[in-house]
Design an enzyme around this catalytic site. Structure first.
Site, mmCIF file in Angstrom:
data_model
loop_
_atom_site.group_PDB
_atom_site.id
_atom_site.type_symbol
_atom_site.label_atom_id
_atom_site.label_comp_id
_atom_site.label_asym_id
_atom_site.label_seq_id
_atom_site.Cartn_x
_atom_site.Cartn_y
_atom_site.Cartn_z
ATOM 1 N N CYS A 12 0.861 -1.186 0.000
ATOM 2 C CA CYS A 12 0.000 0.000 0.000
ATOM 3 C C CYS A 12 0.895 1.233 0.000
ATOM 4 O O CYS A 12 2.067 1.147 -0.399
ATOM 5 C CB CYS A 12 -0.971 -0.021 1.177
ATOM 6 S SG CYS A 12 -0.191 0.001 2.802
ATOM 7 N N ASN A 15 2.309 1.407 4.368
ATOM 8 C CA ASN A 15 2.632 0.136 5.034
ATOM 9 C C ASN A 15 2.339 0.166 6.533
ATOM 10 O O ASN A 15 3.041 -0.442 7.330
ATOM 11 C CB ASN A 15 4.090 -0.279 4.780
ATOM 12 C CG ASN A 15 4.423 -1.713 5.208
ATOM 13 O OD1 ASN A 15 5.514 -1.978 5.692
ATOM 14 N ND2 ASN A 15 3.495 -2.624 5.058
ATOM 15 N N CYS A 17 -1.415 0.568 7.350
ATOM 16 C CA CYS A 17 -2.853 0.270 7.442
ATOM 17 C C CYS A 17 -3.222 -0.923 6.562
ATOM 18 O O CYS A 17 -3.330 -2.051 7.036
ATOM 19 C CB CYS A 17 -3.695 1.499 7.052
ATOM 20 S SG CYS A 17 -3.435 2.943 8.110
ATOM 21 N N ARG A 18 -3.422 -0.688 5.250
ATOM 22 C CA ARG A 18 -4.005 -1.721 4.395
ATOM 23 C C ARG A 18 -3.088 -2.926 4.169
ATOM 24 O O ARG A 18 -3.526 -4.082 4.305
ATOM 25 C CB ARG A 18 -4.408 -1.126 3.034
ATOM 26 C CG ARG A 18 -5.556 -0.153 3.118
ATOM 27 C CD ARG A 18 -5.655 0.676 1.871
ATOM 28 N NE ARG A 18 -4.507 1.575 1.717
ATOM 29 C CZ ARG A 18 -4.268 2.337 0.665
ATOM 30 N NH1 ARG A 18 -5.107 2.309 -0.363
ATOM 31 N NH2 ARG A 18 -3.215 3.131 0.634
ATOM 32 N N SER A 19 -1.834 -2.679 3.793
ATOM 33 C CA SER A 19 -0.996 -3.848 3.442
ATOM 34 C C SER A 19 -0.639 -4.707 4.658
ATOM 35 O O SER A 19 -0.602 -5.946 4.523
ATOM 36 C CB SER A 19 0.247 -3.446 2.636
ATOM 37 O OG SER A 19 1.113 -2.616 3.359
ATOM 38 N N ASP A 139 -8.098 4.000 1.043
ATOM 39 C CA ASP A 139 -7.170 4.336 2.126
ATOM 40 C C ASP A 139 -7.961 4.746 3.375
ATOM 41 O O ASP A 139 -8.700 5.724 3.337
ATOM 42 C CB ASP A 139 -6.302 5.495 1.640
ATOM 43 C CG ASP A 139 -5.167 5.788 2.583
ATOM 44 O OD1 ASP A 139 -5.226 5.354 3.746
ATOM 45 O OD2 ASP A 139 -4.217 6.464 2.156
HETATM 46 P P1 4NP Z 1 -1.791 2.787 4.130
HETATM 47 O O1 4NP Z 1 -2.418 4.141 4.735
HETATM 48 O O2 4NP Z 1 -1.225 3.162 2.771
HETATM 49 O O3 4NP Z 1 -2.975 1.889 4.011
HETATM 50 O O4 4NP Z 1 -0.744 2.322 5.112
HETATM 51 C C1 4NP Z 1 -1.695 5.317 4.913
HETATM 52 C C2 4NP Z 1 -0.864 5.441 6.004
HETATM 53 C C3 4NP Z 1 -0.181 6.631 6.204
HETATM 54 C C4 4NP Z 1 -0.333 7.676 5.317
HETATM 55 C C5 4NP Z 1 -1.175 7.543 4.215
HETATM 56 C C6 4NP Z 1 -1.844 6.345 4.006
HETATM 57 N N1 4NP Z 1 0.350 8.905 5.543
HETATM 58 O O5 4NP Z 1 0.027 9.897 4.854
HETATM 59 O O6 4NP Z 1 1.252 8.959 6.408
#
Ligand code: 4NP
Length: 172
Positions: A12, A15, A17-19, A139
Site C-alpha cells: 500500500c 505500510n 494500514c491496508r498492506s 485508504d
Molecule cells: P496505508 O495508509 O497506505 O494503508 O498504510 C496510509 C498510512 C499513512 C499515510 C497515508 C496512508 N500517511 O500519509 O502517512
C-alpha cells in the site's frame, strides 16, 4: 531455496494500514489451508514515511477484534526487491496508485506480470482490470474505525479467492 517456495508481498502507500492488514489476513488463510511451510507473506509501502513503525493502532485493533495476529515493522519497496534471490512471486497492491508505483519499479515484463491488484482475487471482482476504481481498497488513514472494518471485509473476500487459487499459482 528455503522451505518456503512462494512469496507474497502486499503493498500500500504507508505500510501501516491496508498492506499489514492484508498480510495478516492472507497469512491466517494460508495457515488454515495448510500451506504455511510453502508460502511466505510480508508487506511494504511505496513510500518510506513509516519505515520501522508498528501498524496503525486502528488497524491493529480491527485485526485483533477479528482474531488476527500481527507483528509489524514498516518497510518501503524498492526496485531491488525485484532482483533479489528471494524476490516476491506475487505483489498485491491495494489501489491503482500503488499498482502504478510498483509496476514502475519492475524491470521487465515478467516482473510486471507478478504485480496484481489485491481485490482482483475477490471472485465477485475478477473480471475487472487494474485502473478500475472498484478494485481499490480505499485508504482508511484519514477516516474513522468504520473505514478499517470495511477494509478488513474487502481483504477477507480477496484473501479467500487468493488462497483458492494458490495451489495453481504455486505450481507455475
Ligand atoms: P496505508 O495508509 O497506505 O494503508 O498504510 C496510509 C498510512 C499513512 C499515510 C497515508 C496512508 N500517511 O500519509 O502517512
Amino acid at each position: 531455496m528455503t522451505s518456503t517456495d512462494y512469496r507474497i508481498t502486499t503493498v500500500c502507500l504507508g505500510n501501516i494500514c491496508r498492506s499489514p492488514m492484508a498480510e495478516a489476513v492472507i497469512r491466517a488463510r494460508v495457515d488454515d489451508a495448510g500451506l504455511s511451510t510453502r508460502v511466505r507473506v510480508d508487506s511494504a509501502g511505496t513510500d518510506g514515511w513509516h519505515i520501522g513503525e508498528d501498524a496503525d493502532p486502528r488497524a491493529l485493533q480491527t485485526l485483533r477484534a477479528a482474531g488476527y495476529d500481527l507483528a509489524h515493522s514498516g518497510r518501503q519497496i524498492t526496485a531491488e526487491w525485484f532482483v533479489e534471490p528471494d524476490r516476491p512471486d506475487l505483489l498485491l497492491t491495494m489501489d491503482s496508485a500503488n499498482y502504478a508505483a510498483v509496476v514502475a519499479l519492475a524491470p521487465d515484463e515478467s516482473a510486471r506480470d507478478r504485480v496484481r491488484m489485491m481485490r482482483s482475487f475477490d471472485p465477485a471482482l475478477a473480471s475487472l482490470v487494474p485502473g478500475d476504481p472498484r478494485l481499490d481498497v480505499p485508504d482508511p488513514w484519514y477516516g474513522d474505525h468504520d473505514g478499517f472494518a470495511d477494509v478488513l471485509a474487502m481483504l477477507e473476500a480477496a484473501a479467500d479467492g487468493l488462497v483458492a487459487d494458490l495451489p495453481l499459482l504455486i505450481r507455475r
